[in-house]
Design a protein around this motif. Structure first.
Motif, short mmCIF file in Angstrom:
data_model
loop_
_atom_site.label_atom_id
_atom_site.label_comp_id
_atom_site.label_asym_id
_atom_site.label_seq_id
_atom_site.Cartn_x
_atom_site.Cartn_y
_atom_site.Cartn_z
N HIS A 172 40.61 39.38 43.49
CA HIS A 172 40.92 38.33 44.45
C HIS A 172 41.94 37.38 43.85
O HIS A 172 42.13 37.34 42.63
CB HIS A 172 39.67 37.53 44.83
CG HIS A 172 38.70 38.30 45.67
ND1 HIS A 172 38.71 38.26 47.04
CD2 HIS A 172 37.69 39.14 45.33
CE1 HIS A 172 37.75 39.04 47.51
NE2 HIS A 172 37.12 39.58 46.49
N THR A 173 42.57 36.60 44.71
CA THR A 173 43.33 35.47 44.22
C THR A 173 42.38 34.30 43.99
O THR A 173 41.23 34.32 44.43
CB THR A 173 44.43 35.07 45.22
OG1 THR A 173 43.84 34.90 46.51
CG2 THR A 173 45.53 36.10 45.28
N ASP A 223 46.59 35.49 40.64
CA ASP A 223 45.63 36.57 40.43
C ASP A 223 44.49 36.07 39.56
O ASP A 223 44.71 35.62 38.42
CB ASP A 223 46.33 37.76 39.77
CG ASP A 223 45.44 38.98 39.69
OD1 ASP A 223 44.26 38.90 40.08
OD2 ASP A 223 45.91 40.03 39.21
N ALA A 224 43.27 36.14 40.08
CA ALA A 224 42.13 35.66 39.32
C ALA A 224 41.91 36.46 38.04
O ALA A 224 41.40 35.93 37.05
CB ALA A 224 40.86 35.71 40.18
N VAL A 226 44.08 37.44 35.92
CA VAL A 226 44.87 36.86 34.84
C VAL A 226 44.17 35.65 34.26
O VAL A 226 44.05 35.50 33.03
CB VAL A 226 46.27 36.48 35.35
CG1 VAL A 226 47.06 35.76 34.27
CG2 VAL A 226 47.03 37.73 35.82
N LEU A 227 43.68 34.76 35.12
CA LEU A 227 42.99 33.57 34.63
C LEU A 227 41.67 33.93 33.96
O LEU A 227 41.25 33.27 33.01
CB LEU A 227 42.75 32.59 35.78
CG LEU A 227 43.99 31.99 36.44
CD1 LEU A 227 43.60 30.82 37.33
CD2 LEU A 227 45.01 31.54 35.41
N LEU A 228 41.00 34.98 34.43
CA LEU A 228 39.77 35.41 33.78
C LEU A 228 40.05 35.86 32.35
O LEU A 228 39.31 35.52 31.43
CB LEU A 228 39.12 36.55 34.57
CG LEU A 228 38.33 36.15 35.81
CD1 LEU A 228 37.99 37.38 36.65
CD2 LEU A 228 37.05 35.42 35.41
N ARG A 229 41.11 36.64 32.17
CA ARG A 229 41.46 37.08 30.81
C ARG A 229 41.79 35.89 29.92
O ARG A 229 41.37 35.83 28.76
CB ARG A 229 42.64 38.05 30.87
CG ARG A 229 43.00 38.65 29.51
CD ARG A 229 44.26 39.46 29.54
NE ARG A 229 45.44 38.63 29.74
CZ ARG A 229 46.24 38.71 30.79
NH1 ARG A 229 46.00 39.58 31.76
NH2 ARG A 229 47.29 37.91 30.90
N GLU A 230 42.53 34.93 30.45
CA GLU A 230 42.88 33.75 29.67
C GLU A 230 41.64 32.91 29.35
O GLU A 230 41.53 32.35 28.26
CB GLU A 230 43.92 32.93 30.42
CG GLU A 230 45.26 33.64 30.56
CD GLU A 230 46.24 32.89 31.42
OE1 GLU A 230 45.82 31.89 32.07
OE2 GLU A 230 47.43 33.27 31.46
N ALA A 231 40.73 32.82 30.30
CA ALA A 231 39.48 32.08 30.05
C ALA A 231 38.68 32.72 28.94
O ALA A 231 38.10 32.03 28.09
CB ALA A 231 38.65 32.01 31.34
N VAL A 232 38.63 34.04 28.93
CA VAL A 232 37.93 34.76 27.86
C VAL A 232 38.55 34.45 26.51
O VAL A 232 37.86 34.15 25.52
CB VAL A 232 37.94 36.27 28.14
CG1 VAL A 232 37.40 37.05 26.94
CG2 VAL A 232 37.13 36.60 29.38
N LEU A 233 39.88 34.49 26.44
CA LEU A 233 40.57 34.26 25.17
C LEU A 233 40.38 32.82 24.69
O LEU A 233 40.14 32.58 23.50
CB LEU A 233 42.05 34.58 25.32
CG LEU A 233 42.91 34.38 24.08
CD1 LEU A 233 42.42 35.26 22.94
CD2 LEU A 233 44.37 34.65 24.38
N LEU A 234 40.50 31.85 25.58
CA LEU A 234 40.36 30.45 25.18
C LEU A 234 38.92 30.15 24.75
O LEU A 234 38.71 29.34 23.84
CB LEU A 234 40.79 29.54 26.32
CG LEU A 234 42.28 29.61 26.70
CD1 LEU A 234 42.57 28.74 27.90
CD2 LEU A 234 43.16 29.22 25.52
#
Length: 365
Positions: A172-173, A223-224, A226-234
């Protein structure tokens, strides 16, 4: 690949460390913990109402933000939340490697608050005011289903203090909701500085975990995944910072504490514990830094997996080095352990990361 920091990156990291030393040192941390212990920052276990802003309402009672709103504004002015926003939009214009460095420092200091969600919202321009810290943003981690689900979504941190909520679900977005639009109940939190709510979905939804279909609510063209991957990394960077800090605490105590007329660091058993902590920290650091450069999904999973193990394992070994004093409320070790446990269950758990890595290994090259 050369992971040595540039001069600008070192200056950025040192500036963040100096800011946190000045505004959120150990005394400030302990004051926040003590306030939370008497009910100033922890949500009540009963009640269902959720309010927005820096002082939300839980069951009719004001809930503290569990973090310093003044410091939150300073972090915004320093550029933490707009770090990766383009300069044309008023941001700093840096990348994920620089964000990882700052979040590592935040993890060292046990800085409370929905740092990851606010950074994502500010850097992507999803919520007005998130970039300068005038708006507090938290996030709901999607369950991977769009209809009726068998169970609730993962707990959401600092919901009562939030002005907006990002709904991040793969496929989803991104959707942006207000806290009042969610059916949520406060729950008991392991970490005194991280109040949690169990969110079952939008208020109008009768099915637990049922989120609005594509095109409803305030949907953003991001794109959610992308933000999910970044949230995992941070989140992995936060865990890395905590792991490095507990290593320093263990080594410092081992040099100071004496038994039988010698510092306990002179004993081989304590040396082995500290050496194991160092190996965990540096292994996690190399993978977290690599994932920040490549932005690869599989490397991000490995980074979270190793950073979780380092944060939890180092906190446990640090407690062991401290001995009996490590089990007391006055020691800071338990705060790192509790925060590490909590983060390990957020933004890709060990089971999920292992499944992703196993699937990647089985895929043909």
């Amino acid at each position: 690949m050369d992971f040595r920091l540039t001069e600008d990156q070192r200056a950025l990291r040192d500036g963040m460390r100096q800011l946190l030393r000045a505004r959120f040192d150990r005394e400030a941390l302990r004051d926040a913990v003590d306030d939370a212990a008497v009910g100033g920052g922890a949500a009540a276990v009963d009640g269902a109402a959720v309010g927005g802003g820096a002082a939300g309402q839980v069951d009719g009672h004001a809930e503290g933000a569990a973090f310093d709103i003044g410091l939150w504004r300073e972090l915004g002015k320093a550029g933490l939340f707009a770090l990766r926003a383009p300069q044309s939009a008023g941001g700093v214009g840096l990348g994920l490697p620089e964000a990882v460095l700052l979040f590592e420092e935040a993890g060292r200091a046990l800085l409370p608050g929905p740092l990851v969600a606010s950074h994502l919202a500010g850097s992507a321009g999803l919520v007005a005011g998130a970039e300068d810290g005038t708006a507090v943003v938290t996030a709901v981690e999607g369950t991977g289903c769009t209809g009726s689900c068998g169970g609730p979504t993962p707990p959401v941190a600092h919901l009562a203090a939030a002005d907006a909520v990002l709904v991040l679900e793969e496929g989803h977005t991104v959707r942006v909701l207000s806290p009042g639009e969610l059916a949520a109940r406060p729950m008991r939190s392991l970490d005194p500085l991280t109040p949690l709510h169990r969110v079952r979905g939008p208020r109008e939804s009768e099915a637990p975990g049922a989120w609005p279909a594509r095109g409803t609510g305030r949907e953003q063209a991001v794109d959610a995944a992308v933000l999910l991957r970044e949230a995992v990394l941070l989140t992995a960077a936060l865990q890395l910072g905590s792991a490095c800090r507990t290593l320093e605490m263990a080594v410092g105590y081992a040099r100071q504490r004496e038994q039988f007329g010698r510092p306990i660091g002179a004993f081989q058993a304590v040396q082995h514990l500290c050496a194991g902590m160092l190996v965990r920290s540096e292994t996690a650091r190399s993978v977290v830094y690599a994932a920040a450069v490549t932005a690869d999904e599989d490397e991000t999973s490995a980074a979270k997996l190793l950073a979780d193990a380092a944060a939890v394992g180092n906190a446990r070994d640090c407690l062991q080095v401290h001995g009996g004093v490590g089990f007391t409320w006055e020691a800071d070790v338990h705060l790192h352990l509790k925060r590490a446990w909590l983060r390990a269950e957020q933004w890709r758990t060990a089971v999920t990361a292992e499944e992703r890595l196993a699937s990647a290994l089985l895929c043909p090259i």
